[in-house]
Design a protein around this motif. Structure first.
Motif, PDB file in Angstrom:
ATOM      1  N   PRO A  79      61.021  67.439  14.504  1.00 19.97           N
ATOM      2  CA  PRO A  79      60.992  68.738  13.816  1.00 19.97           C
ATOM      3  C   PRO A  79      61.292  68.569  12.323  1.00 19.97           C
ATOM      4  O   PRO A  79      62.260  67.917  11.951  1.00 19.97           O
ATOM      5  CB  PRO A  79      62.111  69.537  14.498  1.00 19.97           C
ATOM      6  CG  PRO A  79      62.399  68.811  15.771  1.00 19.97           C
ATOM      7  CD  PRO A  79      62.035  67.373  15.549  1.00 19.97           C
ATOM      8  N   GLY A  80      60.431  69.114  11.494  1.00 17.57           N
ATOM      9  CA  GLY A  80      60.654  69.035  10.054  1.00 17.57           C
ATOM     10  C   GLY A  80      60.204  67.726   9.425  1.00 17.57           C
ATOM     11  O   GLY A  80      60.532  67.458   8.267  1.00 17.57           O
ATOM     12  N   HIS A  81      59.443  66.915  10.173  1.00 16.33           N
ATOM     13  CA  HIS A  81      58.946  65.653   9.613  1.00 16.33           C
ATOM     14  C   HIS A  81      58.152  65.928   8.342  1.00 16.33           C
ATOM     15  O   HIS A  81      57.327  66.831   8.280  1.00 16.33           O
ATOM     16  CB  HIS A  81      58.058  64.927  10.636  1.00 16.33           C
ATOM     17  CG  HIS A  81      57.464  63.669  10.098  1.00 16.33           C
ATOM     18  ND1 HIS A  81      56.124  63.539   9.847  1.00 16.33           N
ATOM     19  CD2 HIS A  81      58.038  62.494   9.747  1.00 16.33           C
ATOM     20  CE1 HIS A  81      55.888  62.322   9.370  1.00 16.33           C
ATOM     21  NE2 HIS A  81      57.028  61.678   9.303  1.00 16.33           N
ATOM     22  N   ILE A  82      58.433  65.165   7.308  1.00 16.97           N
ATOM     23  CA  ILE A  82      57.706  65.271   6.045  1.00 16.97           C
ATOM     24  C   ILE A  82      56.603  64.222   6.069  1.00 16.97           C
ATOM     25  O   ILE A  82      56.891  63.026   6.119  1.00 16.97           O
ATOM     26  CB  ILE A  82      58.650  65.046   4.849  1.00 16.97           C
ATOM     27  CG1 ILE A  82      59.764  66.095   4.841  1.00 16.97           C
ATOM     28  CG2 ILE A  82      57.876  65.082   3.534  1.00 16.97           C
ATOM     29  CD1 ILE A  82      60.886  65.798   3.857  1.00 16.97           C
ATOM     30  N   VAL A  83      55.373  64.669   6.048  1.00 12.44           N
ATOM     31  CA  VAL A  83      54.245  63.738   6.116  1.00 12.44           C
ATOM     32  C   VAL A  83      53.950  63.207   4.715  1.00 12.44           C
ATOM     33  O   VAL A  83      53.418  63.911   3.876  1.00 12.44           O
ATOM     34  CB  VAL A  83      52.992  64.414   6.711  1.00 12.44           C
ATOM     35  CG1 VAL A  83      51.823  63.430   6.757  1.00 12.44           C
ATOM     36  CG2 VAL A  83      53.278  64.978   8.084  1.00 12.44           C
ATOM     37  N   CYS A  84      54.333  61.956   4.499  1.00 13.92           N
ATOM     38  CA  CYS A  84      53.996  61.291   3.233  1.00 13.92           C
ATOM     39  C   CYS A  84      52.727  60.464   3.425  1.00 13.92           C
ATOM     40  O   CYS A  84      51.917  60.340   2.529  1.00 13.92           O
ATOM     41  CB  CYS A  84      55.139  60.399   2.775  1.00 13.92           C
ATOM     42  SG  CYS A  84      56.631  61.307   2.334  1.00 13.92           S
ATOM     43  N   ASP A  85      52.578  59.877   4.604  1.00 16.36           N
ATOM     44  CA  ASP A  85      51.427  59.037   4.926  1.00 16.36           C
ATOM     45  C   ASP A  85      50.946  59.413   6.321  1.00 16.36           C
ATOM     46  O   ASP A  85      51.662  59.226   7.302  1.00 16.36           O
ATOM     47  CB  ASP A  85      51.824  57.561   4.878  1.00 16.36           C
ATOM     48  CG  ASP A  85      50.651  56.618   5.089  1.00 16.36           C
ATOM     49  OD1 ASP A  85      49.575  57.060   5.560  1.00 16.36           O
ATOM     50  OD2 ASP A  85      50.805  55.418   4.806  1.00 16.36           O
ATOM     51  N   SER A  86      49.744  59.932   6.407  1.00 10.22           N
ATOM     52  CA  SER A  86      49.207  60.385   7.696  1.00 10.22           C
ATOM     53  C   SER A  86      48.991  59.237   8.680  1.00 10.22           C
ATOM     54  O   SER A  86      48.826  59.472   9.875  1.00 10.22           O
ATOM     55  CB  SER A  86      47.890  61.136   7.483  1.00 10.22           C
ATOM     56  OG  SER A  86      46.931  60.270   6.892  1.00 10.22           O
ATOM     57  N   LEU A  87      49.020  57.992   8.206  1.00  9.78           N
ATOM     58  CA  LEU A  87      48.857  56.851   9.105  1.00  9.78           C
ATOM     59  C   LEU A  87      50.152  56.496   9.842  1.00  9.78           C
ATOM     60  O   LEU A  87      50.130  55.741  10.808  1.00  9.78           O
ATOM     61  CB  LEU A  87      48.373  55.624   8.325  1.00  9.78           C
ATOM     62  CG  LEU A  87      47.001  55.739   7.665  1.00  9.78           C
ATOM     63  CD1 LEU A  87      46.672  54.463   6.889  1.00  9.78           C
ATOM     64  CD2 LEU A  87      45.927  56.037   8.693  1.00  9.78           C
ATOM     65  N   SER A  88      51.273  57.039   9.386  1.00  8.82           N
ATOM     66  CA  SER A  88      52.564  56.738  10.007  1.00  8.82           C
ATOM     67  C   SER A  88      52.645  57.362  11.398  1.00  8.82           C
ATOM     68  O   SER A  88      52.353  58.543  11.581  1.00  8.82           O
ATOM     69  CB  SER A  88      53.700  57.268   9.131  1.00  8.82           C
ATOM     70  OG  SER A  88      54.936  57.023   9.759  1.00  8.82           O
ATOM     71  N   LYS A  89      53.061  56.548  12.364  1.00  6.37           N
ATOM     72  CA  LYS A  89      53.205  57.011  13.753  1.00  6.37           C
ATOM     73  C   LYS A  89      54.653  56.975  14.225  1.00  6.37           C
ATOM     74  O   LYS A  89      55.083  57.798  15.012  1.00  6.37           O
ATOM     75  CB  LYS A  89      52.352  56.146  14.698  1.00  6.37           C
ATOM     76  CG  LYS A  89      50.886  56.106  14.349  1.00  6.37           C
ATOM     77  CD  LYS A  89      50.211  57.404  14.691  1.00  6.37           C
ATOM     78  CE  LYS A  89      48.727  57.300  14.486  1.00  6.37           C
ATOM     79  NZ  LYS A  89      48.189  58.232  13.534  1.00  6.37           N
ATOM     80  N   SER A  90      55.417  55.965  13.783  1.00  5.60           N
ATOM     81  CA  SER A  90      56.834  55.860  14.144  1.00  5.60           C
ATOM     82  C   SER A  90      57.604  55.414  12.906  1.00  5.60           C
ATOM     83  O   SER A  90      57.019  54.924  11.936  1.00  5.60           O
ATOM     84  CB  SER A  90      57.044  54.902  15.321  1.00  5.60           C
ATOM     85  OG  SER A  90      56.602  53.601  15.023  1.00  5.60           O
ATOM     86  N   GLU A  91      58.939  55.599  12.959  1.00  2.28           N
ATOM     87  CA  GLU A  91      59.732  55.384  11.749  1.00  2.28           C
ATOM     88  C   GLU A  91      61.163  55.014  12.115  1.00  2.28           C
ATOM     89  O   GLU A  91      61.685  55.456  13.132  1.00  2.28           O
ATOM     90  CB  GLU A  91      59.722  56.689  10.940  1.00  2.28           C
ATOM     91  CG  GLU A  91      60.374  56.655   9.610  1.00  2.28           C
ATOM     92  CD  GLU A  91      60.110  57.935   8.806  1.00  2.28           C
ATOM     93  OE1 GLU A  91      60.538  57.970   7.649  1.00  2.28           O
ATOM     94  OE2 GLU A  91      59.478  58.890   9.317  1.00  2.28           O
ATOM     95  N   ILE A  92      61.769  54.217  11.250  1.00  2.00           N
ATOM     96  CA  ILE A  92      63.203  53.936  11.328  1.00  2.00           C
ATOM     97  C   ILE A  92      63.780  54.110   9.927  1.00  2.00           C
ATOM     98  O   ILE A  92      63.163  53.692   8.946  1.00  2.00           O
ATOM     99  CB  ILE A  92      63.507  52.527  11.893  1.00  2.00           C
ATOM    100  CG1 ILE A  92      65.017  52.321  12.088  1.00  2.00           C
ATOM    101  CG2 ILE A  92      62.908  51.437  11.029  1.00  2.00           C
ATOM    102  CD1 ILE A  92      65.379  51.068  12.876  1.00  2.00           C
TER     103      ILE A  92
END
Length: 165
Positions: free
Chosen positions: A105-118
């Motif tokens: 919730p509230g993810h900021i999309v900087c790169d539409s290719l991003s699928k997962s994050e740490i």
């Protein structure tokens, strides 16, 4: 100074991180420039793991995170504390692993290719000085191994942030 990063696709994730941590120590030892050190760390991380599509630091400025050295596509410049994955990790002062960024919730999309994050916060004393943000083009790319070694990396380089104050 010339330096060649050594890694192998045949190594386990743990072995890659162990090798990488020692190489990052070699890269940063003796170098006093804060930005140069962070830039080399982001490059070493990005090019050691094939599924890392973006690696960078956001640095605290007032009550927000401001884009610092990174490797990857163009990124968001400012992120308020408490917003998105980076701002949430900074506000909570804890590492956050997101298996699918579209479900945060509230993810900021900087790169539409991003699928997962740490995101690993950089806490010096009791103050957050920034975060290390890594995005992957694969879902579920990050686990406890990444968390443990990346937190160790931040601990190892915390002196850079203390010297930069």
């Amino acid at each position: 100074m010339s330096f060649e990063l050594k890694t192998s696709e045949n190594l386990s994730k743990e072995k890659k991180y162990q090798l990488l941590l020692s190489q990052i120590k070699s890269i940063t030892d003796g170098e006093k420039n804060f930005i140069s050190n962070l830039a080399n760390i982001t490059s070493a991380l990005k090019y050691s793991f094939e599924d890392f599509i973006w690696v960078g630091f956001y640095l605290k400025e007032n009550n927000e995170l401001v884009l610092g050295p990174f490797q990857g596509r163009v990124a968001c410049t400012r992120i308020p504390f408490g917003k998105g994955v980076c701002g949430t990790a900074a506000a909570k002062k804890e590492t956050i692993i997101i298996d699918d960024v579209n479900n945060f919730p509230g993810h900021i999309v900087c790169d539409s290719l991003s699928k997962s994050e740490i995101v690993i916060p950089i806490v010096i004393g009791k103050e957050v000085e920034g975060v290390l943000d890594i995005d992957s083009g694969k879902l579920n790319n990050f686990d406890e191994t990444d968390k443990n070694f990346l937190e160790q990396l931040i601990e190892n380089i915390s002196y850079l942030f203390q010297e930069n104050k």
